[in-house]
Design an enzyme around this catalytic site. Structure first.
Site, PDB file in Angstrom:
ATOM      1  N   ASP A   1     -10.116  -8.543   8.777  1.00 53.80           N
ATOM      2  CA  ASP A   1     -11.535  -8.588   8.434  1.00 53.80           C
ATOM      3  C   ASP A   1     -12.354  -9.995   8.415  1.00 53.80           C
ATOM      4  O   ASP A   1     -13.357 -10.155   8.855  1.00 53.80           O
ATOM      5  CB  ASP A   1     -11.813  -8.037   6.913  1.00 53.80           C
TER       6      ASP A   1
ATOM      7  N   TYR B   1       0.623  -1.323  -0.045  1.00 54.83           N
ATOM      8  CA  TYR B   1      -0.030  -0.094  -0.126  1.00 54.83           C
ATOM      9  C   TYR B   1       0.828   1.338   0.146  1.00 54.83           C
ATOM     10  O   TYR B   1       0.219   2.347  -0.062  1.00 54.83           O
ATOM     11  CB  TYR B   1      -0.930   0.238   1.113  1.00 54.83           C
TER      12      TYR B   1
ATOM     13  N   ASP C   1      -4.627  -6.692   6.253  1.00 52.36           N
ATOM     14  CA  ASP C   1      -5.866  -5.902   5.828  1.00 52.36           C
ATOM     15  C   ASP C   1      -7.099  -7.104   5.745  1.00 52.36           C
ATOM     16  O   ASP C   1      -7.968  -6.960   6.295  1.00 52.36           O
ATOM     17  CB  ASP C   1      -5.843  -5.143   4.654  1.00 52.36           C
TER      18      ASP C   1
ATOM     19  N   ASP D   1      -2.535 -18.387   2.536  1.00 49.90           N
ATOM     20  CA  ASP D   1      -3.575 -18.923   2.036  1.00 49.90           C
ATOM     21  C   ASP D   1      -4.073 -20.155   2.825  1.00 49.90           C
ATOM     22  O   ASP D   1      -5.495 -20.314   3.211  1.00 49.90           O
ATOM     23  CB  ASP D   1      -3.309 -19.741   0.547  1.00 49.90           C
TER      24      ASP D   1
ATOM     25  N   LYS E   1       3.850 -15.540   2.542  1.00 47.30           N
ATOM     26  CA  LYS E   1       3.955 -16.254   1.332  1.00 47.30           C
ATOM     27  C   LYS E   1       5.201 -16.444   0.672  1.00 47.30           C
ATOM     28  O   LYS E   1       5.744 -16.211  -0.336  1.00 47.30           O
ATOM     29  CB  LYS E   1       3.000 -15.307   0.225  1.00 47.30           C
TER      30      LYS E   1
END
Ligand code: NAD
Length: 365
Positions: free
Chosen positions: A258, A149, A254, A230, A198
């Protein structure tokens, strides 16, 4: 008992913000009374409330006063994007721009979001009972100022084909400081860190894993495990009880935070903290300013009250006082009191103010 003076900046915010922050202050005052601490509040303006007075969402004065506070407790900011005049302004003058600038000015690089499923609220959870029985209690520590970001981004046309590029960059220092935070938080909890990456594909993740392992050497009492992002997305719905502290980079955090909040079932219960390298922190509910229910005395104040408990724990090292708030919340839920968002059959419906008062009555030394 050692008496402390707590200098707390208060941003009441917009929408339900003033209602829920008032209840959190009521609970803090009760803690001060019971444990003998002096609590000094400084009221600060940010978001829509600041636009109404100063024409901008964040003034230099608010930044300076926030820096002079030991910690800041905040209600959410913003209004209804379709009807509020704040959203007629250019983007950098809208309420949310103030929050982003405040986080940046205070160098808040670590975002902490607990996801707790209370036994009493199991019905609100979308997962099967066999998975959630007994509740779960984890925190997600997300790196907040680096990664995808904040990298360079561009869109260009290459040989007539539109091509977009986003850079995912982390320095070892950015990883080290947030990793240290995760291990320190695990020490105040059940002693386990699950670092998410990852590393089977990304270089930034391989560096992440290497630095997290280096930091782990300084915390031999903490159990460290690595998990691919994942797999973590699956494990959160398959076996959420396995997690204590989840440590991860900005974009993975992020998404995962959630997901973790959804499995608890209620936005009105979720606290959050944004921390820097000092003891300072900005504490706020995870949800927004809920303009649809503002001013009706029906908002759930528990997320903000639990944010205040996090503030006592992380900015003031007042663990016993933080425990007292969390225990009081559990007791009120056990006795069946609910705001409308977490209401279930046979429970007793209460408003925002009554919920705050009930929690106060159970604050004990
Ligand atoms: P929201 O979280 O405010 O509301 C979503 C739904 O959850 C609504 O139905 C609301 O009534 C309900 N809800 C939220 N908090 C609740 C509580 N404490 N008790 C009971 N119900 C609750 O999200 P939104 O509607 O997308 O956003 C509203 C405004 O909040 C927007 O201006 C948005 O930009 C802002 N916002 C601010 C922050 C922040 O300050 N950190 C975060 C998210 C959204």
């Amino acid at each position: 008992m050692l008496s402390m003076r707590l200098n707390i900046g208060i941003i009441k915010g917009d929408g339900i913000g003033p209602e829920v922050v008032t209840e959190a202050m009521k609970v803090l005052d009760k803690v001060g009374e019971v444990y003998g601490h002096e609590i000094v509040y400084t009221q600060l303006l940010m978001g829509g409330a600041s636009i109404d007075v100063h024409g901008i969402p964040l003034t230099e004065e608010t930044i300076q006063k926030a820096k002079q506070s030991d910690a800041v407790l905040m209600g959410s900011i913003g209004g209804d994007a379709k009807t509020s005049p704040w959203y007629q302004l250019e983007p950098e003058k809208r309420p949310e721009a103030g929050l982003l600038k405040l986080r940046k000015s205070l160098n808040l690089f670590a975002n902490l979001r607990p996801a707790v499923l209370y036994e009493e609220l199991e019905d609100a959870c979308p997962l099967k009972k066999s998975i959630t029985q007994g509740g779960f209690d984890m925190v997600i520590l997300r790196e907040l100022t680096g990664g995808l970001y904040f990298g360079n981004r561009s869109t260009s046309e290459v040989n007539g084909v539109l091509t977009a590029c986003d850079e995912l960059l982390y320095t070892e220092e950015e990883i080290r400081r947030v990793a240290k935070r995760a291990f320190e938080i695990a020490r105040k909890r059940r002693g386990k860190v699950t670092s998410i990456d990852k590393a089977n594909v990304l270089d930034s993740s391989r560096l992440w894993r290497k630095i997290v392992e280096e930091v782990a050497v300084e915390y031999p009492d903490i159990q460290l495990e690595h998990m691919l992002v994942d797999n973590c997305a699956m494990q959160l719905v398959k076996n959420p009880k396995q997690f204590d502290v989840i440590l991860t980079e900005n974009m993975f955090g992020d998404i995962l935070s959630d997901e973790a909040s959804m499995v608890t079932g209620s936005i009105g219960m979720l606290a959050s903290a944004s921390l820097n390298e000092t003891k300072f922190g900005l504490y706020e509910p995870s949800g927004g300013s809920a303009p649809d229910i503002a001013g009706k005395n029906i908002a759930n104040p528990i997320a903000t009250i639990l944010s205040a408990a996090m503030m006592l724990r992380f900015s003031f090292d007042l663990n016993q006082e933080a425990d007292a708030i969390e225990m009081a919340v559990k007791r009120v839920l056990k006795e069946g009191y609910r705001t409308i968002d977490i209401m279930s059959d046979g429970a007793i419906e209460v408003g925002t103010q009554e919920m705050g008062s009930k929690i106060c009555t159970y604050i004990e030394a």
